[in-house]
Design an enzyme around this catalytic site. Sequence first.
Site, PDB file in Angstrom:
ATOM      1  N   ASP A   1      -8.152   5.186   4.199  1.00 39.79           N
ATOM      2  CA  ASP A   1      -7.802   4.183   3.201  1.00 39.79           C
ATOM      3  C   ASP A   1      -9.008   3.424   2.686  1.00 39.79           C
ATOM      4  OD1 ASP A   1      -5.574   2.857   1.765  1.00 39.79           O
ATOM      5  OD2 ASP A   1      -6.251   1.075   2.839  1.00 39.79           O
TER       6      ASP A   1
ATOM      7  N   GLU B   1      -2.641  -4.680  -3.480  1.00 37.81           N
ATOM      8  CA  GLU B   1      -2.879  -5.490  -4.670  1.00 37.81           C
ATOM      9  C   GLU B   1      -2.631  -4.686  -5.946  1.00 37.81           C
ATOM     10  OE1 GLU B   1      -5.961  -6.764  -1.521  1.00 37.81           O
ATOM     11  OE2 GLU B   1      -4.858  -4.962  -2.114  1.00 37.81           O
TER      12      GLU B   1
ATOM     13  N   HIS C   1      -3.422   0.648  -3.432  1.00 35.40           N
ATOM     14  CA  HIS C   1      -3.536  -0.405  -2.427  1.00 35.40           C
ATOM     15  C   HIS C   1      -2.488  -1.476  -2.711  1.00 35.40           C
ATOM     16  CE1 HIS C   1      -7.889   0.458  -0.894  1.00 35.40           C
ATOM     17  NE2 HIS C   1      -7.121   1.531  -0.893  1.00 35.40           N
TER      18      HIS C   1
ATOM     19  N   ASN D   1       0.846  -1.190   0.000  1.00 36.86           N
ATOM     20  CA  ASN D   1       0.000   0.000   0.000  1.00 36.86           C
ATOM     21  C   ASN D   1       0.889   1.250   0.000  1.00 36.86           C
ATOM     22  OD1 ASN D   1      -1.668   2.221   1.059  1.00 36.86           O
ATOM     23  ND2 ASN D   1      -3.231   0.636   1.303  1.00 36.86           N
TER      24      ASN D   1
ATOM     25  N   CYS E   1     -10.341  -5.043  -0.858  1.00 40.98           N
ATOM     26  CA  CYS E   1     -11.500  -4.153  -0.866  1.00 40.98           C
ATOM     27  C   CYS E   1     -12.238  -4.302  -2.196  1.00 40.98           C
ATOM     28  CB  CYS E   1     -11.044  -2.708  -0.675  1.00 40.98           C
ATOM     29  SG  CYS E   1     -10.088  -2.077  -2.077  1.00 40.98           S
TER      30      CYS E   1
ATOM     31  N   CYS F   1      -9.964  -3.478  -5.303  1.00 38.81           N
ATOM     32  CA  CYS F   1      -8.984  -4.501  -5.628  1.00 38.81           C
ATOM     33  C   CYS F   1      -9.660  -5.790  -6.088  1.00 38.81           C
ATOM     34  CB  CYS F   1      -8.085  -4.759  -4.425  1.00 38.81           C
ATOM     35  SG  CYS F   1      -7.070  -3.322  -3.965  1.00 38.81           S
TER      36      CYS F   1
END
Length: 305
Positions: A302, A214, A212, A201, A239, A242
Amino acid sequence: MTHTIRQHQESVTVHVPVGTLYDLVSDVTRTGEWSPVCKSCWWDDEASAGQVGAWFTGRNELPERTWETRSQVVAAEPGREFAWVVGGKYVRWGFTMAPSDAGTILTESWEFLQEGIAMFKEKYGDDADAQIAERTRQALDGIPKTLAAIKKIAESASGPAGDATGFEAAYQAAQKSLAEGGIPIGAAITRGGVVFASGHNDRVQNADPIAHGEMSALRAAGRQKSYRDTTLYTTLAPCAMCAGTIIQFKIPRVVVGEARTFDGELELLRSRGVEVVVLNDQRCVDMMASFQADKPELWAEDIAE
Protein backbone atom coordinates in the site's frame (compact mmCIF):
# COMPACT_ATOMS: atom_id res chain seq x y z
CA MET A 1 -60.05 38.31 28.66
CA THR A 2 -59.11 34.71 28.00
CA HIS A 3 -55.72 34.25 26.31
CA THR A 4 -56.42 32.14 23.21
CA ILE A 5 -52.89 31.05 22.16
CA ARG A 6 -52.46 27.47 23.31
CA GLN A 7 -49.65 26.21 21.09
CA HIS A 8 -46.71 27.62 19.19
CA GLN A 9 -43.60 26.47 17.34
CA GLU A 10 -40.58 27.99 15.64
CA SER A 11 -37.70 26.57 13.61
CA VAL A 12 -34.06 27.27 12.89
CA THR A 13 -31.48 25.66 10.62
CA VAL A 14 -28.49 24.26 12.49
CA HIS A 15 -25.39 23.28 10.54
CA VAL A 16 -24.83 19.90 12.21
CA PRO A 17 -26.18 16.39 11.48
CA VAL A 18 -29.54 15.35 12.92
CA GLY A 19 -27.95 12.72 15.15
CA THR A 20 -25.57 15.21 16.70
CA LEU A 21 -28.42 17.64 17.37
CA TYR A 22 -30.64 14.96 18.87
CA ASP A 23 -27.89 13.90 21.26
CA LEU A 24 -27.58 17.52 22.37
CA VAL A 25 -31.23 18.46 22.94
CA SER A 26 -32.15 15.09 24.50
CA ASP A 27 -29.52 15.57 27.21
CA VAL A 28 -31.74 17.41 29.67
CA THR A 29 -28.83 17.90 32.05
CA ARG A 30 -27.58 20.55 29.58
CA THR A 31 -30.86 22.49 29.49
CA GLY A 32 -29.41 25.28 31.60
CA GLU A 33 -27.00 26.09 28.76
CA TRP A 34 -29.81 27.28 26.48
CA SER A 35 -33.04 27.83 28.40
CA PRO A 36 -33.77 31.41 29.56
CA VAL A 37 -35.84 30.12 32.50
CA CYS A 38 -34.81 26.54 33.36
CA LYS A 39 -31.35 26.83 34.86
CA SER A 40 -30.67 23.15 35.60
CA CYS A 41 -32.18 19.70 35.09
CA TRP A 42 -31.45 16.23 36.38
CA TRP A 43 -32.86 12.78 35.75
CA ASP A 44 -34.90 11.34 38.59
CA ASP A 45 -33.57 7.87 37.71
CA GLU A 46 -30.34 7.67 35.69
CA ALA A 47 -31.17 4.11 34.63
CA SER A 48 -34.07 5.35 32.48
CA ALA A 49 -32.45 8.60 31.31
CA GLY A 50 -33.54 9.66 27.85
CA GLN A 51 -36.21 6.99 27.45
CA VAL A 52 -39.94 7.40 26.99
CA GLY A 53 -41.54 7.38 30.42
CA ALA A 54 -38.47 8.75 32.20
CA TRP A 55 -38.97 11.62 34.64
CA PHE A 56 -36.66 14.55 35.24
CA THR A 57 -36.71 17.60 37.48
CA GLY A 58 -35.98 21.15 36.40
CA ARG A 59 -35.08 24.16 38.47
CA ASN A 60 -36.59 27.36 37.07
CA GLU A 61 -35.60 30.90 37.93
CA LEU A 62 -37.15 34.30 37.26
CA PRO A 63 -36.32 37.57 39.04
CA GLU A 64 -39.45 37.29 41.16
CA ARG A 65 -39.49 33.57 41.94
CA THR A 66 -37.73 30.20 41.83
CA TRP A 67 -39.49 26.84 41.50
CA GLU A 68 -39.04 23.23 40.45
CA THR A 69 -41.09 21.12 38.07
CA ARG A 70 -41.08 17.43 37.22
CA SER A 71 -41.56 16.36 33.61
CA GLN A 72 -42.00 13.06 31.81
CA VAL A 73 -40.46 12.13 28.46
CA VAL A 74 -43.21 11.30 25.95
CA ALA A 75 -41.19 11.01 22.73
CA ALA A 76 -37.60 9.85 22.23
CA GLU A 77 -36.90 8.96 18.60
CA PRO A 78 -33.18 9.50 17.88
CA GLY A 79 -32.69 11.88 15.00
CA ARG A 80 -36.41 12.77 14.85
CA GLU A 81 -38.08 13.92 18.05
CA PHE A 82 -37.55 14.46 21.76
CA ALA A 83 -40.48 15.74 23.86
CA TRP A 84 -41.74 15.89 27.41
CA VAL A 85 -44.83 16.93 29.35
CA VAL A 86 -44.57 19.06 32.48
CA GLY A 87 -46.24 17.32 35.36
CA GLY A 88 -47.07 14.46 33.05
CA LYS A 89 -50.23 16.25 31.78
CA TYR A 90 -50.01 20.05 31.87
CA VAL A 91 -47.71 21.50 29.18
CA ARG A 92 -46.01 19.70 26.30
CA TRP A 93 -42.59 20.83 25.09
CA GLY A 94 -40.59 19.20 22.34
CA PHE A 95 -37.95 19.32 19.65
CA THR A 96 -38.26 17.78 16.19
CA MET A 97 -35.42 17.44 13.70
CA ALA A 98 -35.43 17.10 9.93
CA PRO A 99 -32.34 16.80 7.72
CA SER A 100 -31.73 19.54 5.18
CA ASP A 101 -29.03 20.35 2.64
CA ALA A 102 -27.52 22.76 5.15
CA GLY A 103 -27.67 20.43 8.15
CA THR A 104 -30.78 20.08 10.31
CA ILE A 105 -34.03 22.01 10.66
CA LEU A 106 -34.67 22.13 14.41
CA THR A 107 -38.21 22.96 15.55
CA GLU A 108 -39.20 23.69 19.13
CA SER A 109 -42.88 23.34 20.01
CA TRP A 110 -44.98 24.27 23.01
CA GLU A 111 -48.59 23.38 23.85
CA PHE A 112 -50.66 24.32 26.88
CA LEU A 113 -52.74 21.17 27.39
CA GLN A 114 -56.35 21.16 28.57
CA GLU A 115 -55.47 19.66 31.95
CA GLY A 116 -52.94 22.45 32.40
CA ILE A 117 -55.60 25.08 31.70
CA ALA A 118 -57.96 23.38 34.14
CA MET A 119 -55.26 23.21 36.81
CA PHE A 120 -54.55 26.95 36.46
CA LYS A 121 -58.25 27.81 36.73
CA GLU A 122 -58.58 25.73 39.86
CA LYS A 123 -55.40 27.11 41.40
CA TYR A 124 -55.74 30.79 40.50
CA GLY A 125 -59.49 31.32 40.15
CA ASP A 126 -60.29 34.76 38.77
CA ASP A 127 -56.58 35.40 38.15
CA ALA A 128 -56.21 32.26 36.01
CA ASP A 129 -56.41 34.03 32.64
CA ALA A 130 -53.69 36.49 33.63
CA GLN A 131 -51.47 33.68 34.88
CA ILE A 132 -52.02 31.66 31.70
CA ALA A 133 -51.28 34.72 29.58
CA GLU A 134 -48.01 35.30 31.46
CA ARG A 135 -46.89 31.68 31.03
CA THR A 136 -47.77 31.92 27.35
CA ARG A 137 -45.73 35.11 26.97
CA GLN A 138 -42.74 33.46 28.64
CA ALA A 139 -42.98 30.47 26.30
CA LEU A 140 -43.29 32.58 23.15
CA ASP A 141 -40.45 34.86 24.22
CA GLY A 142 -38.24 31.96 25.24
CA ILE A 143 -38.49 29.72 22.19
CA PRO A 144 -36.45 31.89 19.77
CA LYS A 145 -33.86 32.51 22.48
CA THR A 146 -33.59 28.78 23.16
CA LEU A 147 -33.23 27.92 19.48
CA ALA A 148 -30.56 30.59 18.97
CA ALA A 149 -28.60 29.31 21.97
CA ILE A 150 -28.80 25.67 20.82
CA LYS A 151 -27.70 26.66 17.32
CA LYS A 152 -24.69 28.51 18.71
CA ILE A 153 -23.69 25.64 20.99
CA ALA A 154 -24.12 22.96 18.32
CA GLU A 155 -22.31 24.85 15.58
CA SER A 156 -19.46 25.92 17.81
CA ALA A 157 -18.91 22.23 18.52
CA SER A 158 -18.27 21.59 14.82
CA GLY A 159 -14.90 23.32 14.92
CA PRO A 160 -11.62 22.25 16.57
CA ALA A 161 -13.32 21.44 19.87
CA GLY A 162 -15.96 19.30 18.23
CA ASP A 163 -14.36 17.11 15.61
CA ALA A 164 -16.01 13.98 16.97
CA THR A 165 -18.67 13.65 14.26
CA GLY A 166 -16.33 13.89 11.28
CA PHE A 167 -13.66 11.76 12.85
CA GLU A 168 -16.12 9.07 13.92
CA ALA A 169 -17.33 8.81 10.30
CA ALA A 170 -13.72 8.26 9.20
CA TYR A 171 -13.13 5.67 11.92
CA GLN A 172 -16.29 3.75 11.05
CA ALA A 173 -15.21 3.73 7.39
CA ALA A 174 -11.87 2.23 8.43
CA GLN A 175 -13.64 -0.42 10.45
CA LYS A 176 -15.81 -1.24 7.42
CA SER A 177 -12.73 -1.74 5.26
CA LEU A 178 -11.17 -3.99 7.90
CA ALA A 179 -14.34 -6.10 8.03
CA GLU A 180 -14.19 -6.47 4.24
CA GLY A 181 -10.62 -7.75 4.39
CA GLY A 182 -9.19 -4.46 3.25
CA ILE A 183 -6.71 -1.96 4.66
CA PRO A 184 -8.22 -0.21 7.70
CA ILE A 185 -7.88 3.44 6.76
CA GLY A 186 -10.97 5.64 6.57
CA ALA A 187 -11.67 9.26 5.73
CA ALA A 188 -14.56 11.71 5.80
CA ILE A 189 -15.18 15.26 4.65
CA THR A 190 -17.37 17.85 6.37
CA ARG A 191 -18.75 21.25 5.52
CA GLY A 192 -20.23 23.34 8.30
CA GLY A 193 -19.82 20.43 10.68
CA VAL A 194 -21.90 18.13 8.46
CA VAL A 195 -20.38 14.97 6.97
CA PHE A 196 -21.15 14.95 3.26
CA ALA A 197 -18.72 12.26 2.06
CA SER A 198 -16.75 9.36 3.45
CA GLY A 199 -14.71 6.48 2.11
CA HIS A 200 -12.08 3.91 2.98
CA ASN A 201 -9.00 2.35 1.45
CA ASP A 202 -10.26 0.22 -1.46
CA ARG A 203 -6.95 -1.10 -2.74
CA VAL A 204 -7.83 -4.70 -1.92
CA GLN A 205 -11.56 -4.59 -2.59
CA ASN A 206 -11.31 -2.93 -6.01
CA ALA A 207 -7.72 -3.76 -7.00
CA ASP A 208 -7.19 0.00 -7.21
CA PRO A 209 -3.68 1.13 -6.16
CA ILE A 210 -4.65 4.78 -5.73
CA ALA A 211 -7.88 4.20 -3.81
CA HIS A 212 -6.52 5.31 -0.45
CA GLY A 213 -9.00 6.41 2.21
CA GLU A 214 -8.69 10.11 1.46
CA MET A 215 -8.96 9.53 -2.30
CA SER A 216 -12.07 7.38 -1.85
CA ALA A 217 -13.72 10.05 0.30
CA LEU A 218 -12.96 12.70 -2.32
CA ARG A 219 -14.38 10.45 -5.03
CA ALA A 220 -17.54 10.00 -2.94
CA ALA A 221 -17.80 13.79 -2.59
CA GLY A 222 -18.11 14.14 -6.35
CA ARG A 223 -17.65 17.45 -8.09
CA GLN A 224 -17.43 20.41 -5.72
CA LYS A 225 -17.12 24.05 -6.73
CA SER A 226 -14.70 24.54 -3.87
CA TYR A 227 -13.15 22.64 -0.97
CA ARG A 228 -11.97 25.77 0.84
CA ASP A 229 -14.74 25.51 3.43
CA THR A 230 -14.24 21.83 4.24
CA THR A 231 -12.38 19.70 6.77
CA LEU A 232 -10.95 16.31 5.85
CA TYR A 233 -10.72 13.61 8.52
CA THR A 234 -8.51 10.56 8.17
CA THR A 235 -7.60 7.80 10.57
CA LEU A 236 -3.96 7.76 9.48
CA ALA A 237 -1.47 10.43 8.43
CA PRO A 238 -1.85 11.04 4.66
CA CYS A 239 0.78 9.69 2.28
CA ALA A 240 2.45 11.87 -0.37
CA MET A 241 -0.25 11.10 -2.94
CA CYS A 242 -3.11 12.03 -0.63
CA ALA A 243 -1.29 15.04 0.78
CA GLY A 244 -0.72 16.30 -2.74
CA THR A 245 -4.40 15.95 -3.55
CA ILE A 246 -5.35 17.82 -0.37
CA ILE A 247 -3.02 20.63 -1.40
CA GLN A 248 -4.28 20.58 -4.99
CA PHE A 249 -7.90 20.98 -3.88
CA LYS A 250 -6.95 23.62 -1.27
CA ILE A 251 -8.58 21.79 1.64
CA PRO A 252 -7.67 24.08 4.53
CA ARG A 253 -7.88 21.70 7.48
CA VAL A 254 -7.02 18.04 8.05
CA VAL A 255 -7.74 16.08 11.23
CA VAL A 256 -5.61 12.94 11.60
CA GLY A 257 -6.39 10.03 13.89
CA GLU A 258 -2.75 9.08 14.42
CA ALA A 259 0.73 9.40 12.95
CA ARG A 260 2.62 6.91 15.11
CA THR A 261 2.39 3.84 12.89
CA PHE A 262 2.96 5.92 9.74
CA ASP A 263 4.18 9.49 9.89
CA GLY A 264 2.99 10.40 6.40
CA GLU A 265 3.44 13.87 4.95
CA LEU A 266 2.16 16.10 7.70
CA GLU A 267 5.03 18.56 7.37
CA LEU A 268 4.36 18.89 3.64
CA LEU A 269 0.77 19.81 4.41
CA ARG A 270 1.80 22.32 7.05
CA SER A 271 4.38 23.86 4.73
CA ARG A 272 1.58 24.60 2.27
CA GLY A 273 -0.60 26.32 4.85
CA VAL A 274 -2.87 23.40 5.74
CA GLU A 275 -3.97 23.30 9.38
CA VAL A 276 -3.15 19.81 10.68
CA VAL A 277 -4.64 18.41 13.89
CA VAL A 278 -3.36 15.06 15.18
CA LEU A 279 -5.71 13.40 17.68
CA ASN A 280 -3.41 10.54 18.74
CA ASP A 281 -6.48 8.33 18.89
CA GLN A 282 -5.50 5.06 20.55
CA ARG A 283 -8.16 3.10 18.68
CA CYS A 284 -6.52 4.06 15.40
CA VAL A 285 -3.05 3.24 16.69
CA ASP A 286 -4.15 -0.21 17.86
CA MET A 287 -6.09 -0.91 14.67
CA MET A 288 -3.22 -0.04 12.33
CA ALA A 289 -0.48 -1.61 14.47
CA SER A 290 -2.42 -4.87 14.55
CA PHE A 291 -2.97 -4.76 10.78
CA GLN A 292 0.70 -4.05 10.06
CA ALA A 293 1.72 -6.99 12.25
CA ASP A 294 -0.82 -9.36 10.73
CA LYS A 295 -0.40 -8.39 7.06
CA PRO A 296 3.03 -6.76 6.60
CA GLU A 297 3.22 -7.56 2.88
CA LEU A 298 -0.11 -5.92 2.13
CA TRP A 299 0.87 -2.87 4.15
CA ALA A 300 4.20 -2.60 2.30
CA GLU A 301 2.32 -2.86 -0.99
CA ASP A 302 0.00 0.00 0.00
CA ILE A 303 2.85 2.41 0.76
CA ALA A 304 5.04 1.10 -2.11
CA GLU A 305 7.89 -0.19 0.00
